[in-house]
Design a protein around this motif. Structure first.
Motif, PDB file in Angstrom:
ATOM      1  N   GLU A 287       0.867  -1.175   0.000  1.00 56.34           N
ATOM      2  CA  GLU A 287       0.000   0.000   0.000  1.00 56.34           C
ATOM      3  C   GLU A 287       0.902   1.222   0.000  1.00 56.34           C
ATOM      4  O   GLU A 287       1.815   1.335   0.819  1.00 56.34           O
TER       5      GLU A 287
ATOM      6  N   TYR B 141      -1.565   1.660  -4.621  1.00 55.82           N
ATOM      7  CA  TYR B 141      -0.713   0.493  -4.394  1.00 55.82           C
ATOM      8  C   TYR B 141       0.500   0.538  -5.311  1.00 55.82           C
ATOM      9  O   TYR B 141       0.484   1.174  -6.346  1.00 55.82           O
TER      10      TYR B 141
ATOM     11  N   PHE C  56      -6.577  -1.310  -6.765  1.00 57.29           N
ATOM     12  CA  PHE C  56      -6.021  -2.655  -6.847  1.00 57.29           C
ATOM     13  C   PHE C  56      -6.194  -3.218  -8.258  1.00 57.29           C
ATOM     14  O   PHE C  56      -5.294  -3.857  -8.793  1.00 57.29           O
TER      15      PHE C  56
END
Length: 67
Positions: free
Chosen positions: A9, A15, A32
């Motif tokens: 993260e 991310y 994601f």
């Protein structure tokens, strides 16, 4: 071929991921899902080789294999 990726993260949000088996192969994404799309592109880019830049000897040869 299966590769393990390490997903982190990011402090600023989103991310980032790295592929330990391929030195220097890393990417990021705001979500994601975006990260997953980007990691495939990053691996492909890291494994791509410009065949015109490869020098071989008379006994050497260049081959392409699917993995």
């Amino acid at each position: 071929m299966k590769l393990k990726i390490v997903i982190h993260e990011a402090e600023e949000g989103g991310y980032w991921a790295e592929v330990p088996a391929i030195e220097g192969c890393a990417t990021q994404g705001d979500t994601f899902e975006e990260l997953l799309e980007n990691i495939y592109e990053a691996v492909e880019g890291c494994l791509s080789v410009d065949l015109t830049a490869i020098e071989t000897t008379q006994k050497g040869r260049v081959m392409e294999i699917a993995v």
